[in-house]
Design a protein around this motif. Structure first.
Motif, PDB file in Angstrom:
ATOM      1  N   ILE A 235       0.875  -1.169   0.000  1.00  0.00           N
ATOM      2  CA  ILE A 235       0.000   0.000   0.000  1.00  0.00           C
ATOM      3  C   ILE A 235       0.913   1.219   0.000  1.00  0.00           C
ATOM      4  O   ILE A 235       1.578   1.515   0.994  1.00  0.00           O
ATOM      5  CB  ILE A 235      -0.933   0.030   1.216  1.00  0.00           C
ATOM      6  CG1 ILE A 235      -1.817  -1.220   1.262  1.00  0.00           C
ATOM      7  CG2 ILE A 235      -1.790   1.298   1.192  1.00  0.00           C
ATOM      8  CD1 ILE A 235      -2.763  -1.354   0.089  1.00  0.00           C
ATOM      9  N   TRP A 248      -2.927   0.904  -4.202  1.00  0.00           N
ATOM     10  CA  TRP A 248      -2.788  -0.523  -3.930  1.00  0.00           C
ATOM     11  C   TRP A 248      -1.956  -1.123  -5.049  1.00  0.00           C
ATOM     12  O   TRP A 248      -2.379  -1.176  -6.206  1.00  0.00           O
ATOM     13  CB  TRP A 248      -4.178  -1.152  -3.860  1.00  0.00           C
ATOM     14  CG  TRP A 248      -4.196  -2.645  -3.665  1.00  0.00           C
ATOM     15  CD1 TRP A 248      -3.147  -3.476  -3.399  1.00  0.00           C
ATOM     16  CD2 TRP A 248      -5.358  -3.481  -3.722  1.00  0.00           C
ATOM     17  NE1 TRP A 248      -3.561  -4.770  -3.289  1.00  0.00           N
ATOM     18  CE2 TRP A 248      -4.917  -4.805  -3.477  1.00  0.00           C
ATOM     19  CE3 TRP A 248      -6.701  -3.243  -3.948  1.00  0.00           C
ATOM     20  CZ2 TRP A 248      -5.801  -5.883  -3.471  1.00  0.00           C
ATOM     21  CZ3 TRP A 248      -7.578  -4.315  -3.938  1.00  0.00           C
ATOM     22  CH2 TRP A 248      -7.136  -5.612  -3.693  1.00  0.00           C
ATOM     23  N   LEU A 302     -10.459   7.312   4.731  1.00  0.00           N
ATOM     24  CA  LEU A 302      -9.858   6.037   4.338  1.00  0.00           C
ATOM     25  C   LEU A 302     -10.782   4.849   4.544  1.00  0.00           C
ATOM     26  O   LEU A 302     -10.631   3.818   3.879  1.00  0.00           O
ATOM     27  CB  LEU A 302      -8.551   5.823   5.106  1.00  0.00           C
ATOM     28  CG  LEU A 302      -7.369   6.648   4.612  1.00  0.00           C
ATOM     29  CD1 LEU A 302      -6.212   6.571   5.598  1.00  0.00           C
ATOM     30  CD2 LEU A 302      -6.920   6.177   3.239  1.00  0.00           C
ATOM     31  N   ASP A 303     -11.727   4.966   5.461  1.00  0.00           N
ATOM     32  CA  ASP A 303     -12.689   3.883   5.666  1.00  0.00           C
ATOM     33  C   ASP A 303     -13.435   3.582   4.370  1.00  0.00           C
ATOM     34  O   ASP A 303     -13.640   2.419   3.996  1.00  0.00           O
ATOM     35  CB  ASP A 303     -13.690   4.243   6.769  1.00  0.00           C
ATOM     36  CG  ASP A 303     -13.087   4.094   8.162  1.00  0.00           C
ATOM     37  OD1 ASP A 303     -12.043   3.427   8.276  1.00  0.00           O
ATOM     38  OD2 ASP A 303     -13.659   4.643   9.122  1.00  0.00           O
ATOM     39  N   ARG A 306     -10.993   1.805   1.857  1.00  0.00           N
ATOM     40  CA  ARG A 306     -10.763   0.399   2.185  1.00  0.00           C
ATOM     41  C   ARG A 306     -11.973  -0.456   1.841  1.00  0.00           C
ATOM     42  O   ARG A 306     -11.856  -1.555   1.296  1.00  0.00           O
ATOM     43  CB  ARG A 306     -10.417   0.268   3.668  1.00  0.00           C
ATOM     44  CG  ARG A 306     -10.067  -1.151   4.103  1.00  0.00           C
ATOM     45  CD  ARG A 306      -9.685  -1.172   5.566  1.00  0.00           C
ATOM     46  NE  ARG A 306     -10.739  -0.598   6.399  1.00  0.00           N
ATOM     47  CZ  ARG A 306     -10.608  -0.356   7.697  1.00  0.00           C
ATOM     48  NH1 ARG A 306      -9.469  -0.626   8.305  1.00  0.00           N
ATOM     49  NH2 ARG A 306     -11.603   0.157   8.394  1.00  0.00           N
ATOM     50  N   GLN A 307     -13.158   0.062   2.130  1.00  0.00           N
ATOM     51  CA  GLN A 307     -14.370  -0.694   1.827  1.00  0.00           C
ATOM     52  C   GLN A 307     -14.568  -0.845   0.328  1.00  0.00           C
ATOM     53  O   GLN A 307     -14.947  -1.908  -0.155  1.00  0.00           O
ATOM     54  CB  GLN A 307     -15.583   0.000   2.463  1.00  0.00           C
ATOM     55  CG  GLN A 307     -15.596  -0.049   3.985  1.00  0.00           C
ATOM     56  CD  GLN A 307     -16.697   0.813   4.576  1.00  0.00           C
ATOM     57  OE1 GLN A 307     -17.613   1.242   3.871  1.00  0.00           O
ATOM     58  NE2 GLN A 307     -16.616   1.091   5.872  1.00  0.00           N
ATOM     59  N   TRP A 309     -12.286  -0.916  -1.952  1.00  0.00           N
ATOM     60  CA  TRP A 309     -11.290  -1.836  -2.487  1.00  0.00           C
ATOM     61  C   TRP A 309     -11.599  -3.288  -2.122  1.00  0.00           C
ATOM     62  O   TRP A 309     -11.170  -4.206  -2.818  1.00  0.00           O
ATOM     63  CB  TRP A 309      -9.900  -1.483  -1.962  1.00  0.00           C
ATOM     64  CG  TRP A 309      -9.317  -0.243  -2.564  1.00  0.00           C
ATOM     65  CD1 TRP A 309      -9.890   0.558  -3.516  1.00  0.00           C
ATOM     66  CD2 TRP A 309      -8.054   0.349  -2.250  1.00  0.00           C
ATOM     67  NE1 TRP A 309      -9.060   1.605  -3.814  1.00  0.00           N
ATOM     68  CE2 TRP A 309      -7.930   1.508  -3.060  1.00  0.00           C
ATOM     69  CE3 TRP A 309      -7.030   0.012  -1.366  1.00  0.00           C
ATOM     70  CZ2 TRP A 309      -6.807   2.326  -3.002  1.00  0.00           C
ATOM     71  CZ3 TRP A 309      -5.912   0.828  -1.314  1.00  0.00           C
ATOM     72  CH2 TRP A 309      -5.796   1.977  -2.125  1.00  0.00           C
ATOM     73  N   LEU A 311     -10.312  -4.829   0.308  1.00  0.00           N
ATOM     74  CA  LEU A 311      -9.029  -5.412   0.706  1.00  0.00           C
ATOM     75  C   LEU A 311      -9.127  -5.917   2.139  1.00  0.00           C
ATOM     76  O   LEU A 311      -9.404  -5.158   3.067  1.00  0.00           O
ATOM     77  CB  LEU A 311      -7.923  -4.362   0.590  1.00  0.00           C
ATOM     78  CG  LEU A 311      -6.507  -4.805   0.947  1.00  0.00           C
ATOM     79  CD1 LEU A 311      -6.052  -5.902   0.005  1.00  0.00           C
ATOM     80  CD2 LEU A 311      -5.553  -3.612   0.885  1.00  0.00           C
ATOM     81  N   GLN A 313      -7.409  -8.020   5.555  1.00  0.00           N
ATOM     82  CA  GLN A 313      -6.203  -7.736   6.334  1.00  0.00           C
ATOM     83  C   GLN A 313      -4.959  -7.985   5.480  1.00  0.00           C
ATOM     84  O   GLN A 313      -4.733  -9.100   5.015  1.00  0.00           O
ATOM     85  CB  GLN A 313      -6.163  -8.639   7.574  1.00  0.00           C
ATOM     86  CG  GLN A 313      -7.240  -8.338   8.591  1.00  0.00           C
ATOM     87  CD  GLN A 313      -7.076  -6.972   9.233  1.00  0.00           C
ATOM     88  OE1 GLN A 313      -5.970  -6.482   9.384  1.00  0.00           O
ATOM     89  NE2 GLN A 313      -8.182  -6.351   9.602  1.00  0.00           N
ATOM     90  N   ALA A 396      -5.800   2.207   8.870  1.00  0.00           N
ATOM     91  CA  ALA A 396      -6.659   1.661   7.824  1.00  0.00           C
ATOM     92  C   ALA A 396      -6.076   0.391   7.221  1.00  0.00           C
ATOM     93  O   ALA A 396      -6.821  -0.525   6.834  1.00  0.00           O
ATOM     94  CB  ALA A 396      -6.880   2.708   6.730  1.00  0.00           C
ATOM     95  N   PHE A 397      -4.748   0.317   7.124  1.00  0.00           N
ATOM     96  CA  PHE A 397      -4.070  -0.822   6.519  1.00  0.00           C
ATOM     97  C   PHE A 397      -2.997  -1.327   7.488  1.00  0.00           C
ATOM     98  O   PHE A 397      -1.811  -1.040   7.313  1.00  0.00           O
ATOM     99  CB  PHE A 397      -3.443  -0.432   5.183  1.00  0.00           C
ATOM    100  CG  PHE A 397      -4.417   0.166   4.210  1.00  0.00           C
ATOM    101  CD1 PHE A 397      -5.293  -0.637   3.486  1.00  0.00           C
ATOM    102  CD2 PHE A 397      -4.476   1.543   4.030  1.00  0.00           C
ATOM    103  CE1 PHE A 397      -6.200  -0.082   2.605  1.00  0.00           C
ATOM    104  CE2 PHE A 397      -5.371   2.111   3.139  1.00  0.00           C
ATOM    105  CZ  PHE A 397      -6.241   1.290   2.428  1.00  0.00           C
TER     106      PHE A 397
END
Length: 439
Positions: A235, A248, A302-303, A306-307, A309, A311, A313, A396-397
């Motif tokens: 990332i 990503w 960022l939430d 992430r959702q 994507w 992606l 863990q 987030a990651f």
């Protein structure tokens, strides 16, 4: 203090059977240091994610849309970085692929950001390039932009002064093959076009105001050599003055004898950077509560990323950070008496290392931040805003390892230009490859 730049991380790698990698030193010479820290064609799946009053630009890339991203050596059209006006323009138009550029094989890449003005002039080597001249100056072009929506006179004066120095270096070196870009400040300012016209009149440099998608792609192209080949990907985050790009990356790939290519799976750009966040919340006196408020603001953005994507863990991935914030944290962790790019670029930081440095920064007074050799007076009021953005990315990651990149947009531009000219001749493909999987 630990120096993990030149030896394997003590923690297990993504693939414990693979040998650690060392990035070639010639990729970017130590002539330049970080002060802040293109993708034409069809955009597939691009959209926005709204979070409060902020809008996040996001999108996916299709591998079959990047044929237009490479610049042809035999044209000087709108997709090609423009040479300086005057003598040499005709020569640039007549160059042939594989014959090398004008200016004794030299290329230039200039990035005018919200906070910094940076230039690299480089010559291709057998597998990469070597920097022969560089310039970096903090200009704060975006100062006050968030409140007024316009570039102010003093900020424009500072930027033009820096660009005049860059133009002098480019002309003195005889460089004709170049790319000159401006990012968020010029994108967002109501008087951005007026400023670009002023730059052209004063310096002869034609600024190309790039979109966020292009900015994300250039950062990926510049940082691709630092993706750990034993991992499933990384990332990448690029904290700028006015925006932050998050990309990503899949496993890096090769296609010729030049630097590794980035494999972009998806990307997002948030309209928040160190200048805008510090101006909104303050950067001189930052309490723990205020710092948490900044982190939460970016985390909310960022939430959605992430959702979108999907992606999970990222256990077999690592973070890859390019910005003055990340290089500053690395320099403090390494206990440097003065900033040393050769020790910072490519260094690995673990989660505990980062937490310790951020805690130290939070405990420093503004005057102590000013006196720190890895921060200085010009960035002392911005570093904690940058740390807040970095902490939001880490939340987030969540991964244990972060690789530090003192490279980015300029290196990406240089690689794209050189690859398009066929200086690494085995394969003349697109500037970087893109995964067709968006899972």
């Amino acid at each position: 203090m630990r120096d993990e730049t030149h030896r394997p991380s003590p923690e297990p790698r993504c693939d414990t059977h693979a040998a650690p990698e060392r990035v070639p030193a010639e990729a970017v010479a130590d002539a330049h240091a970080s002060s802040g820290g293109s993708c034409a064609g069809t955009e597939q799946g691009t959209g926005t994610v709204a979070r409060g009053s902020e809008t996040i630009t996001a999108g996916s890339f299709r591998a079959d849309t990047f044929r237009t991203d490479t610049f042809r050596a035999d044209t000087c059209g709108t997709d090609t970085p423009a040479p300086l006006a005057g003598a040499g323009a005709e020569r640039c138009a007549q160059e042939r692929p594989g014959q090398g550029p004008c200016g004794d094989g030299l290329y230039a890449a200039l990035d005018l950001g919200t906070n910094n003005c940076r230039l690299l002039i480089a010559r291709p080597t057998a597998r990469n390039f070597r920097v022969v001249d560089a310039f970096s100056r903090i200009v704060r072009l975006g100062e006050g932009l968030g409140a007024s929506g316009r570039l102010n006179t003093h900020a424009m004066d500072r930027a033009v002064g820096a660009l005049e120095v860059c133009a002098g270096k480019i002309q003195a070196r005889g460089v004709k093959r170049m790319r000159i870009i401006a990012t968020e400040a010029c994108r967002a300012a109501a008087n951005g076009d007026e400023f670009c016209a002023r730059v052209s009149n004063r310096t002869g440099l034609e600024l190309e105001v790039v979109d966020r998608r292009t900015e994300a792609g250039l950062a990926a192209a510049g940082c691709a050599p630092l993706v750990d080949p034993t991992c499933d990907g990384a990332i990448l985050f690029d904290i700028g003055g006015g925006s932050t790009e998050v990309v990503w990356l899949g496993r890096r790939s090769a296609g010729d004898d030049g630097p590794p290519r980035a494999r972009i799976r998806s990307w997002a750009s948030m309209p928040v950077g160190v200048v805008t966040l510090a101006e909104r919340h303050g950067g001189v006196k930052v309490s723990h509560q205020l710092f948490r408020t900044m982190v939460d603001e970016v985390t909310q953005m960022l939430d959605g990323v992430r959702q979108s994507w999907g992606l999970r863990q990222p256990g077999r991935m690592h973070l890859l950070g390019t910005s003055g914030t990340v290089t500053t944290v690395a320099g403090i962790h390494l206990g440097l008496d003065r900033y040393d790019r050769t020790r910072v670029d490519g260094a690995w930081l673990h989660a505990q290392d980062i937490c310790e440095v951020v805690d130290r920064l939070m405990d420093m007074s503004f005057e102590e931040r000013v006196s720190n050799p890895c921060i200085g007076a010009q960035r002392a009021d911005l570093v904690l805003a940058g740390c807040a953005i970095m902490e939001a990315v880490r939340e987030a990651f969540p991964t244990d390892r972060l690789r530090v990149a003192d490279r980015g947009l300029r290196e990406g531009m240089l690689v794209q230009l050189m690859r398009a000219d066929g200086v690494w001749k085995r394969h003349r493909g697109p500037a970087y490859t893109v995964s067709e999987q968006y899972s």
